[in-house]
Design a protein around this motif. Structure first.
Motif, short mmCIF file in Angstrom:
data_model
loop_
_atom_site.label_atom_id
_atom_site.label_comp_id
_atom_site.label_asym_id
_atom_site.label_seq_id
_atom_site.Cartn_x
_atom_site.Cartn_y
_atom_site.Cartn_z
N ILE A 204 -0.96 12.74 -5.19
CA ILE A 204 -0.97 12.25 -3.53
C ILE A 204 0.16 12.14 -2.63
O ILE A 204 1.69 11.44 -3.74
CB ILE A 204 -1.48 10.17 -3.81
CG1 ILE A 204 -3.01 10.56 -4.65
CG2 ILE A 204 -1.64 10.43 -2.32
CD1 ILE A 204 -3.26 9.46 -4.71
N LYS A 205 0.77 11.81 -1.29
CA LYS A 205 1.83 11.90 -0.82
C LYS A 205 1.87 10.73 -0.47
O LYS A 205 0.67 10.24 0.88
CB LYS A 205 2.07 13.34 -0.11
CG LYS A 205 3.06 12.86 0.66
CD LYS A 205 3.89 14.57 1.69
CE LYS A 205 4.65 14.40 2.27
NZ LYS A 205 5.14 15.50 3.46
N LEU A 206 2.53 10.21 -0.01
CA LEU A 206 3.43 8.93 -0.09
C LEU A 206 3.71 8.78 1.73
O LEU A 206 5.02 9.17 1.04
CB LEU A 206 3.63 7.45 -0.29
CG LEU A 206 2.63 7.36 -1.80
CD1 LEU A 206 2.84 6.07 -2.50
CD2 LEU A 206 1.67 6.55 -1.62
N PRO B 166 -5.07 28.29 -1.38
CA PRO B 166 -5.29 29.45 -2.21
C PRO B 166 -3.77 29.97 -2.43
O PRO B 166 -2.98 29.59 -1.44
CB PRO B 166 -5.99 29.97 -1.40
CG PRO B 166 -6.53 29.92 -0.02
CD PRO B 166 -5.64 28.77 -0.31
N GLN B 167 -3.85 30.92 -3.18
CA GLN B 167 -2.30 31.73 -3.60
C GLN B 167 -2.00 32.14 -2.04
O GLN B 167 -3.07 32.71 -1.45
CB GLN B 167 -2.20 31.87 -4.93
CG GLN B 167 -0.85 32.54 -5.40
CD GLN B 167 -0.28 31.26 -5.71
OE1 GLN B 167 -0.67 30.56 -6.36
NE2 GLN B 167 1.02 31.48 -5.54
N GLY B 168 -0.61 31.54 -1.85
CA GLY B 168 -0.51 32.60 -0.64
C GLY B 168 -0.53 32.09 0.55
O GLY B 168 -0.82 32.36 1.71
N GLY B 169 -1.89 30.71 0.47
CA GLY B 169 -2.63 30.53 1.81
C GLY B 169 -1.41 29.65 2.67
O GLY B 169 -0.44 29.08 1.83
N ARG B 170 -2.25 28.75 3.46
CA ARG B 170 -1.34 27.68 4.02
C ARG B 170 -2.43 27.19 5.09
O ARG B 170 -3.62 27.18 5.12
CB ARG B 170 -0.27 28.56 4.90
CG ARG B 170 0.42 27.68 6.16
CD ARG B 170 1.34 28.64 6.86
NE ARG B 170 0.51 29.00 8.13
CZ ARG B 170 -0.21 28.52 9.48
NH1 ARG B 170 0.17 27.23 9.80
NH2 ARG B 170 -0.68 29.26 9.79
N LEU B 171 -1.82 26.14 5.12
CA LEU B 171 -2.61 24.32 4.86
C LEU B 171 -1.94 23.27 6.65
O LEU B 171 -0.96 24.00 6.15
CB LEU B 171 -2.81 23.08 4.27
CG LEU B 171 -3.91 23.81 3.10
CD1 LEU B 171 -3.92 22.14 2.04
CD2 LEU B 171 -5.22 24.14 3.07
N THR C 250 5.03 30.69 0.94
CA THR C 250 5.00 29.01 1.88
C THR C 250 4.54 28.94 0.42
O THR C 250 3.66 29.56 0.14
CB THR C 250 4.17 29.41 3.49
OG1 THR C 250 5.15 30.37 4.38
CG2 THR C 250 4.20 28.30 3.64
N ALA C 251 5.40 27.78 0.32
CA ALA C 251 4.56 27.28 -0.79
C ALA C 251 3.53 26.14 -0.64
O ALA C 251 2.94 25.47 0.20
CB ALA C 251 5.42 26.35 -2.02
N PRO C 252 2.25 26.45 -1.43
CA PRO C 252 0.98 25.62 -1.20
C PRO C 252 1.20 24.29 -1.18
O PRO C 252 2.01 23.73 -1.93
CB PRO C 252 -0.73 26.24 -2.15
CG PRO C 252 0.48 27.06 -3.52
CD PRO C 252 1.99 26.79 -2.77
N TYR C 253 0.10 23.46 -0.39
CA TYR C 253 0.49 21.97 -0.79
C TYR C 253 0.13 21.43 -2.46
O TYR C 253 -0.67 21.57 -3.23
CB TYR C 253 -0.66 21.36 0.13
CG TYR C 253 0.35 21.19 1.67
CD1 TYR C 253 0.76 20.09 1.70
CD2 TYR C 253 -0.58 21.63 2.48
CE1 TYR C 253 1.28 20.08 3.09
CE2 TYR C 253 0.24 21.86 3.72
CZ TYR C 253 0.68 21.33 4.61
OH TYR C 253 0.92 21.07 6.12
N ASN C 254 1.74 21.01 -2.62
CA ASN C 254 0.75 20.66 -3.90
C ASN C 254 0.17 19.02 -4.06
O ASN C 254 0.72 18.65 -5.28
CB ASN C 254 2.49 20.71 -5.03
CG ASN C 254 3.56 19.56 -4.61
OD1 ASN C 254 3.45 19.11 -3.46
ND2 ASN C 254 4.37 19.42 -5.29
N LYS D 204 -6.24 16.43 1.42
CA LYS D 204 -5.80 17.90 1.26
C LYS D 204 -6.38 18.66 0.25
O LYS D 204 -6.14 18.53 -0.36
CB LYS D 204 -4.65 18.35 1.74
CG LYS D 204 -3.77 17.23 2.83
CD LYS D 204 -2.30 18.30 3.43
CE LYS D 204 -1.68 17.75 4.42
NZ LYS D 204 -2.55 18.28 5.65
N PRO D 205 -7.43 19.44 0.84
CA PRO D 205 -7.58 20.67 -0.59
C PRO D 205 -6.87 21.50 -0.89
O PRO D 205 -5.93 21.88 -0.04
CB PRO D 205 -8.66 21.21 -0.07
CG PRO D 205 -9.55 20.55 1.29
CD PRO D 205 -8.41 19.77 1.70
N SER D 206 -6.76 21.94 -2.35
CA SER D 206 -5.89 22.75 -2.88
C SER D 206 -5.52 24.49 -1.84
O SER D 206 -6.70 24.60 -1.89
CB SER D 206 -5.32 22.59 -3.95
OG SER D 206 -6.10 21.72 -5.36
#
Length: 215
Positions: free
Chosen positions: A60-62, A197-202, A3-7, A193-195
Motif C-alpha cells: 500500500i502506498k501512503l 502486467p510485465q512491461g505494462g503501464r497503469l 517502465t517499471a510496473p506499480y509495485n 491499483k491492480p498489478s
C-alpha cells in the motif's frame, strides 16, 4: 528504458493535523525517511510525503499531507481534508493547550472527511516524560469516547511512529475488506491499483473494483 510496473495494490491518502509545534512534520519525516529532523521548521500551508508499506500481504502506498497548524492557514489546509482515508491528529504531551484544542481539530476532521475516515490520536514527544502535561489515561479516555485509535509516540526516538501509520492503514484495509468503504466513491481516499502486467503501464486513475468471475 522499460517502465517499471506499480509495485503496490492501493493508495491511501492521509492527512496529519494538530496545533503548530506538536511535531507533525517530524513524525512525517521520521516515518518516510527514518531520520530525526533536528530543527523542524513550521509548515507553511502543506507538505507532502510518501512511503510504501505492507498490510496483510498487500503493498500500500501512503500519500501523506502534513498540514500547517497555524490558524491563518486553516482555510488552505481544510481543502486537503476531503478524500482522506486516514487522519493523524497530533498533540504534544508536554503542552496541555495542544490537547485542549483537539475537539476543534476533531470537529474539522469529522465535518470535512467522509464518515469512514480512520482517525488516530497521537500524543507526540513521549520521550519527554519528565515534562508530561497530559496523562496517557486522560488522552486514552478522550480517544475511546470519540471512537479514535490512540497511541503515544516520539518523532525523536522513533517510538511508535511506524505503528501510528500502520495501525491506521490496517483499519482502512479492514474497512475495504468488510465492504464499509466504497472504493468507487471519490471521497473514500483510496485508489485500487491492480498489478500491472510485465512491461505494462497503469494510469494514476482509480480502477473500478472487480467482483466475482470475469468469464
Amino acid at each position: 528504458m522499460a517502465t517499471a510496473p506499480y509495485n503496490y495494490s492501493y493508495i491511501f491518502k492521509y492527512i496529519i493535523i494538530g496545533d503548530m509545534g506538536v511535531g507533525k512534520s517530524c513524525l512525517l519525516h521520521q516515518f518516510t525517511e527514518k531520520k530525526i529532523m533536528a530543527d523542524c521548521p513550521h509548515t507553511i500551508g502543506v507538505e507532502f510525503g510518501t512511503r510504501i508499506i505492507e498490510v496483510s500481504g498487500q503493498k500500500i502506498k501512503l500519500q501523506i499531507w502534513d498540514t500547517a497548524g497555524q490558524e491563518r492557514f486553516r482555510a488552505v489546509t481544510r481543502s486537503y481534508y476531503r478524500g482522506a482515508a486516514g487522519a493523524l491528529m497530533v498533540y504534544d504531551i508536554t503542552r496541555r493547550s495542544t490537547y485542549n484544542h483537539l475537539s476543534s481539530w476533531l470537529t474539522d476532521a469529522r465535518n470535512l472527511t467522509n464518515p469512514n475516515t480512520v482517525i488516530i490520536l497521537i500524543g507526540n514527544k513521549a520521550d519527554l516524560e519528565a515534562q508530561r502535561d497530559v496523562s496517557y489515561e486522560e488522552a486514552k479516555q478522550f480517544a475511546e469516547e470519540n471512537g479514535l485509535l490512540f497511541l503515544e509516540a516520539s518523532a525523536k526516538t522513533g517510538e511508535n511512529v511506524e505503528d501510528a501509520f500502520l495501525e491506521a492503514a490496517k483499519k482502512i484495509y479492514q474497512n475495504i475488506q468488510d465492504g464499509s468503504l466504497d472504493l468507487n466513491a471519490a471521497e473514500s481516499g483510496v485508489q485500487h491499483k491492480p498489478s500491472a502486467p510485465q512491461g505494462g503501464r497503469l494510469t494514476s486513475e482509480p480502477q473500478p473494483q472487480r467482483e466475482g468471475c470475469g468469464c
